[in-house]
Write a protein that holds these residues in place. Structure first.
Motif, PDB file in Angstrom:
ATOM      1  N   UNK A 192      -1.436  -9.359   5.566  1.00  0.00           N
ATOM      2  CA  UNK A 192      -1.966  -8.208   4.822  1.00  0.00           C
ATOM      3  C   UNK A 192      -0.964  -7.074   4.956  1.00  0.00           C
ATOM      4  N   UNK A 193      -0.423  -6.636   3.817  1.00  0.00           N
ATOM      5  CA  UNK A 193       0.579  -5.579   3.906  1.00  0.00           C
ATOM      6  C   UNK A 193       0.604  -4.744   2.637  1.00  0.00           C
ATOM      7  N   UNK A 194       1.349  -3.636   2.711  1.00  0.00           N
ATOM      8  CA  UNK A 194       1.539  -2.765   1.547  1.00  0.00           C
ATOM      9  C   UNK A 194       3.032  -2.678   1.264  1.00  0.00           C
ATOM     10  N   UNK A 195       3.384  -2.848  -0.021  1.00  0.00           N
ATOM     11  CA  UNK A 195       4.780  -2.780  -0.455  1.00  0.00           C
ATOM     12  C   UNK A 195       4.964  -1.628  -1.423  1.00  0.00           C
ATOM     13  N   UNK A 196       6.233  -1.264  -1.651  1.00  0.00           N
ATOM     14  CA  UNK A 196       6.440  -0.304  -2.732  1.00  0.00           C
ATOM     15  C   UNK A 196       6.078  -1.015  -4.036  1.00  0.00           C
TER      16      UNK A 196
ATOM     17  N   UNK B  86      11.117  -9.035  -6.093  1.00  0.00           N
ATOM     18  CA  UNK B  86      10.475  -9.061  -4.760  1.00  0.00           C
ATOM     19  C   UNK B  86      10.198  -7.628  -4.297  1.00  0.00           C
ATOM     20  N   UNK B  87       9.016  -7.420  -3.755  1.00  0.00           N
ATOM     21  CA  UNK B  87       8.653  -6.085  -3.285  1.00  0.00           C
ATOM     22  C   UNK B  87       9.128  -5.859  -1.849  1.00  0.00           C
ATOM     23  N   UNK B  88       9.372  -4.600  -1.515  1.00  0.00           N
ATOM     24  CA  UNK B  88       9.778  -4.248  -0.153  1.00  0.00           C
ATOM     25  C   UNK B  88       8.569  -3.746   0.628  1.00  0.00           C
ATOM     26  N   UNK B  89       8.281  -4.414   1.731  1.00  0.00           N
ATOM     27  CA  UNK B  89       7.187  -3.991   2.590  1.00  0.00           C
ATOM     28  C   UNK B  89       7.479  -2.583   3.100  1.00  0.00           C
ATOM     29  N   UNK B  90       6.484  -1.708   3.088  1.00  0.00           N
ATOM     30  CA  UNK B  90       6.699  -0.335   3.543  1.00  0.00           C
ATOM     31  C   UNK B  90       6.944  -0.314   5.049  1.00  0.00           C
ATOM     32  N   UNK B  91       7.873   0.540   5.481  1.00  0.00           N
ATOM     33  CA  UNK B  91       8.187   0.628   6.913  1.00  0.00           C
ATOM     34  C   UNK B  91       7.091   1.409   7.633  1.00  0.00           C
ATOM     35  N   UNK B  92       7.060   1.295   8.933  1.00  0.00           N
ATOM     36  CA  UNK B  92       6.048   2.012   9.717  1.00  0.00           C
ATOM     37  C   UNK B  92       6.230   3.530   9.567  1.00  0.00           C
ATOM     38  N   UNK B  93       7.459   3.985   9.310  1.00  0.00           N
ATOM     39  CA  UNK B  93       7.718   5.429   9.129  1.00  0.00           C
ATOM     40  C   UNK B  93       6.944   6.014   7.952  1.00  0.00           C
ATOM     41  N   UNK B  94       6.774   5.206   6.912  1.00  0.00           N
ATOM     42  CA  UNK B  94       6.078   5.669   5.698  1.00  0.00           C
ATOM     43  C   UNK B  94       4.696   6.230   6.058  1.00  0.00           C
ATOM     44  N   UNK B  95       4.031   5.605   7.024  1.00  0.00           N
ATOM     45  CA  UNK B  95       2.652   5.965   7.369  1.00  0.00           C
ATOM     46  C   UNK B  95       2.552   7.213   8.242  1.00  0.00           C
ATOM     47  N   UNK B  96       3.691   7.747   8.680  1.00  0.00           N
ATOM     48  CA  UNK B  96       3.625   8.925   9.553  1.00  0.00           C
ATOM     49  C   UNK B  96       3.564  10.239   8.767  1.00  0.00           C
TER      50      UNK B  96
ATOM     51  N   UNK C 286       1.488   2.027  -4.844  1.00  0.00           N
ATOM     52  CA  UNK C 286       1.954   0.994  -3.910  1.00  0.00           C
ATOM     53  C   UNK C 286       1.161  -0.297  -4.142  1.00  0.00           C
ATOM     54  N   UNK C 287       1.720  -1.397  -3.690  1.00  0.00           N
ATOM     55  CA  UNK C 287       1.110  -2.710  -3.904  1.00  0.00           C
ATOM     56  C   UNK C 287       0.439  -3.194  -2.624  1.00  0.00           C
ATOM     57  N   UNK C 288      -0.861  -3.476  -2.699  1.00  0.00           N
ATOM     58  CA  UNK C 288      -1.629  -4.019  -1.574  1.00  0.00           C
ATOM     59  C   UNK C 288      -1.680  -5.532  -1.732  1.00  0.00           C
TER      60      UNK C 288
END
Length: 196
Positions: free
Chosen positions: A152-156, A1-11, A24-26
């Motif tokens: 719709x999300x991005x995971x590691x 299972x992939x981990x959804x990226x946290x909002x911090x990643x995008x900063x 990363x996985x879209x």
């Protein structure tokens, strides 16, 4: 299972984020099923000072409004008949974004084949910004969606070693003065799924 990226990643700063998104996985869930791909090519747009950016000169329109908000939000726009998918980046009030140019198909292979019937080979399904949105089922209605939640999300995904990341000028921005030359396109070296 992939981990959804946290909002911090995008900063992260935009140019760093454009590289960090590689590997990363879209993922997009639709009523037809889920499709996903590993991001292998990105393009950074640096906002007010970047002639190639929609928000050049702090241009604020209905289309660019989402770019002025929080990073990690979906910015979709249509070009010709294609929907293009971008990740909003930069600080609030600093309208920057990263175009996802290509992904390597991972999940929902049958679904992608059905959505891209004219593409003869799998390497043509998602090898361009307009192709990958069709294959994954990303549409204009995803505009403004936070990338830390479904559908719709991005995971590691997989770690890409820095020596496998290459950069060069962006594509399709001929009328943007000196911005044509900026090496703000990033890709995974030797990926078969790059846009061109």
């Amino acid at each position: 299972m992939y981990n959804m990226l946290s909002t911090d990643f995008y900063s992260q700063p935009t140019l760093e984020l454009a590289k960090s998104l590689l590997g990363c996985l879209l993922v997009k869930e639709t009523s037809d099923g889920t499709a996903s791909g590993i991001i292998v090519e990105t393009e950074a747009y640096m906002g007010p000072d970047d002639r190639a950016a929609h928000s050049f000169g702090n241009r604020r329109t209905k289309r660019t409004e989402v770019m002025f908000g929080e990073p990690g939000i979906t910015y979709t726009y249509s070009m010709h008949t294609h929907c293009l998918f971008n990740v909003v980046s930069g600080e609030v009030g600093c309208p920057e974004a990263i175009l996802i140019r290509a992904v390597e198909p991972i999940e929902g292979i049958d679904l992608m084949a059905k959505r891209r019937p004219k593409a003869k080979k799998q390497i043509q399904w998602t090898s361009g910004p307009g192709k990958l949105t069709k294959a994954l089922g990303i549409t204009m209605s995803d505009y403004g969606h936070p990338l830390s939640q479904s559908p719709l999300w991005i995971s590691d995904g997989k770690q890409i070693s820095p020596n496998l990341i290459e950069s060069g000028p962006r594509i399709g921005i001929q009328n943007s003065g000196e911005a044509v030359e900026y090496p703000w396109r990033f890709w995974v070296k030797d990926s078969k799924f790059l846009s061109r």
